[in-house]
Write a protein that holds these residues in place. Sequence first.
Motif, short mmCIF file in Angstrom:
data_model
loop_
_atom_site.label_atom_id
_atom_site.label_comp_id
_atom_site.label_asym_id
_atom_site.label_seq_id
_atom_site.Cartn_x
_atom_site.Cartn_y
_atom_site.Cartn_z
N ASP A 1 -54.71 17.87 -7.36
CA ASP A 1 -53.64 16.95 -6.97
C ASP A 1 -52.57 17.70 -6.19
OD1 ASP A 1 -55.02 15.11 -8.44
OD2 ASP A 1 -53.62 15.08 -10.12
N GLN A 2 -51.92 16.98 -5.31
CA GLN A 2 -50.74 17.48 -4.61
C GLN A 2 -49.58 16.57 -4.99
OE1 GLN A 2 -51.73 17.60 -0.45
NE2 GLN A 2 -53.36 19.09 -0.73
N HIS A 3 -48.60 17.12 -5.70
CA HIS A 3 -47.48 16.34 -6.22
C HIS A 3 -46.21 16.64 -5.42
CE1 HIS A 3 -49.01 14.56 -10.05
NE2 HIS A 3 -49.92 15.50 -9.89
N PHE A 4 -45.46 15.59 -5.13
CA PHE A 4 -44.16 15.71 -4.52
C PHE A 4 -43.14 15.19 -5.53
CE2 PHE A 4 -47.16 15.28 -1.09
CZ PHE A 4 -46.74 16.21 -0.15
N PRO A 5 -42.61 16.05 -6.39
CA PRO A 5 -41.69 15.59 -7.45
C PRO A 5 -40.42 14.98 -6.86
CG PRO A 5 -42.48 17.83 -7.87
CD PRO A 5 -42.88 17.49 -6.48
N THR A 6 -39.78 14.14 -7.67
CA THR A 6 -38.55 13.48 -7.23
C THR A 6 -37.48 14.50 -6.88
OG1 THR A 6 -39.05 11.62 -8.68
CG2 THR A 6 -36.80 11.80 -7.88
N ALA A 7 -37.44 15.60 -7.60
CA ALA A 7 -36.43 16.64 -7.34
C ALA A 7 -36.60 17.27 -5.96
CB ALA A 7 -36.49 17.70 -8.42
N ARG A 8 -37.81 17.11 -5.36
CA ARG A 8 -38.07 17.69 -4.04
C ARG A 8 -38.37 16.57 -3.05
NH1 ARG A 8 -42.91 21.53 -5.24
NH2 ARG A 8 -42.52 22.32 -3.15
N ALA A 9 -37.54 15.53 -3.13
CA ALA A 9 -37.80 14.32 -2.35
C ALA A 9 -37.83 14.61 -0.85
CB ALA A 9 -36.74 13.26 -2.64
N ARG A 10 -38.69 13.89 -0.16
CA ARG A 10 -38.72 13.99 1.29
C ARG A 10 -37.50 13.29 1.88
NH1 ARG A 10 -44.79 13.27 3.59
NH2 ARG A 10 -45.76 15.00 2.48
N PRO A 11 -37.03 13.74 3.03
CA PRO A 11 -35.82 13.14 3.59
C PRO A 11 -36.02 11.72 4.12
CG PRO A 11 -36.66 14.90 5.00
CD PRO A 11 -37.44 14.95 3.74
N GLY A 12 -37.23 11.33 4.49
CA GLY A 12 -37.45 10.00 5.05
C GLY A 12 -38.70 9.36 4.48
N ILE A 13 -38.83 8.04 4.70
CA ILE A 13 -40.00 7.35 4.20
C ILE A 13 -41.21 7.72 5.06
CG2 ILE A 13 -38.59 5.46 3.31
CD1 ILE A 13 -39.55 3.78 5.66
N SER A 14 -42.39 7.50 4.51
CA SER A 14 -43.64 7.86 5.18
C SER A 14 -44.15 6.66 5.98
CB SER A 14 -44.68 8.28 4.15
OG SER A 14 -44.19 9.29 3.30
N ASP A 15 -44.76 6.92 7.12
CA ASP A 15 -45.38 5.85 7.88
C ASP A 15 -46.81 6.20 8.29
OD1 ASP A 15 -45.00 7.72 9.85
OD2 ASP A 15 -43.68 6.48 11.09
N HIS A 16 -47.35 7.28 7.73
CA HIS A 16 -48.74 7.64 8.04
C HIS A 16 -49.24 8.66 7.03
CE1 HIS A 16 -46.59 11.01 9.92
NE2 HIS A 16 -47.70 11.71 9.68
N TYR A 17 -50.55 8.80 7.02
CA TYR A 17 -51.19 9.91 6.30
C TYR A 17 -52.46 10.23 7.08
CZ TYR A 17 -53.67 12.74 2.92
OH TYR A 17 -54.33 13.78 2.32
N TYR A 18 -52.74 11.53 7.22
CA TYR A 18 -53.95 11.92 7.94
C TYR A 18 -54.58 13.14 7.30
CZ TYR A 18 -51.32 15.73 10.13
OH TYR A 18 -50.58 16.86 10.35
N LYS A 19 -55.86 13.32 7.56
CA LYS A 19 -56.60 14.51 7.15
C LYS A 19 -57.14 15.17 8.41
CE LYS A 19 -58.18 15.60 3.43
NZ LYS A 19 -57.67 16.45 2.35
N ALA A 20 -56.93 16.48 8.51
CA ALA A 20 -57.44 17.25 9.65
C ALA A 20 -58.73 17.95 9.24
CB ALA A 20 -56.41 18.27 10.12
N PHE A 21 -59.77 17.79 10.03
CA PHE A 21 -61.08 18.40 9.77
C PHE A 21 -61.36 19.45 10.83
CE2 PHE A 21 -61.32 14.35 7.62
CZ PHE A 21 -62.05 14.62 6.47
N ARG A 22 -61.55 20.69 10.38
CA ARG A 22 -61.91 21.77 11.30
C ARG A 22 -63.41 21.83 11.52
NH1 ARG A 22 -63.13 27.14 11.50
NH2 ARG A 22 -63.55 27.18 9.26
#
Length: 316
Positions: free
Chosen positions: A229-250
């Motif tokens: 899992d990759q967790h983004f705890p509330t204490a380390r909140a991102r500055p803005g809302i998200s509008d995408h998610y992507y996966k990069a494949f090498r």
Amino acid sequence: MTPVDHPASADRAVARALRTGPFDLALRAAVRTSGLSLERLAHRLAARGIHISASSLSNWQTGRSRPERAESVHALRAMEQILGLPQDGLIQLLGPRRPRGRWLGHVPGAVSYDAIFDDHARLTRMMATGGFPDPDRCAYRTVEDRVTLDSAGVVRRIEVRNLVSALVDGVDGCVVYHRADDGSHPEVRPADGCRLGRTRVDEASGFLVAELLFDHRLDRGDVHLIAFDQHFPTARARPGISDHYYKAFRSPCPGYLLRVEFHPDAVPVRLRSFRANRWGDEPTGEHALPCHRNRVTHVYTPDVPPGVVGVRWEWT
């Protein structure tokens, strides 16, 4: 009398060498046609922050060695520009890495990081200097991401399941990376089949690299399932809302499943899946996606080539 090469015939010789190879012959022809000495070529590379000796260049064009490390391939891409060659004109002649010791594996079709990201140099340096295992020791059979957003429209958790297969004997781990667009990095928490090894973060580029150590060593052909899992705890909140998610494949992947779950208080009005050759490029394919009653959308992509696959959404 020594024959004199005319520019047109010299250009044809280079083009023919780029089509047929081998690599050392094509490089030698390109350097000769450019009129640059190896010392001058090394100087041009140094001006771009790429330091490689004239003796190394000589070894490449005589076939005594060839560029295989990430830094060397990066230098070769710069040389293609300096010598006026088509992009990947020389790189495509390298083929798979030469066998060295027990590392005989190679992921067919894999590309370097600069084929995916414009700001690849720092990631390449992290991989080369961080003591991480060779990423080409294993290949992905399937990849699954489950992304969860909170009531503010911020990504809070990414659950990842990877089915990997070993290409060589003695594979004891793999490397994963995450690129943060806004400077926040997740906490990587192994869930099944692995434990956390070394991690490195480069704040300037936003890359986090993590080593996942398998529960047991794999031999060539063995298949192993890992989950983390990759967790983004509330204490380390991102500055803005998200509008995408992507996966990069090498490297190519037989199948990728992406599932995005939205909070009841933050459901987008439009969603689209997309594919691109590299992050930041115009999509090569887009499709509208539904958001189901349970506020979940998903997209399955078979036979993923190197590049980027993801979902974009609009809030209003």
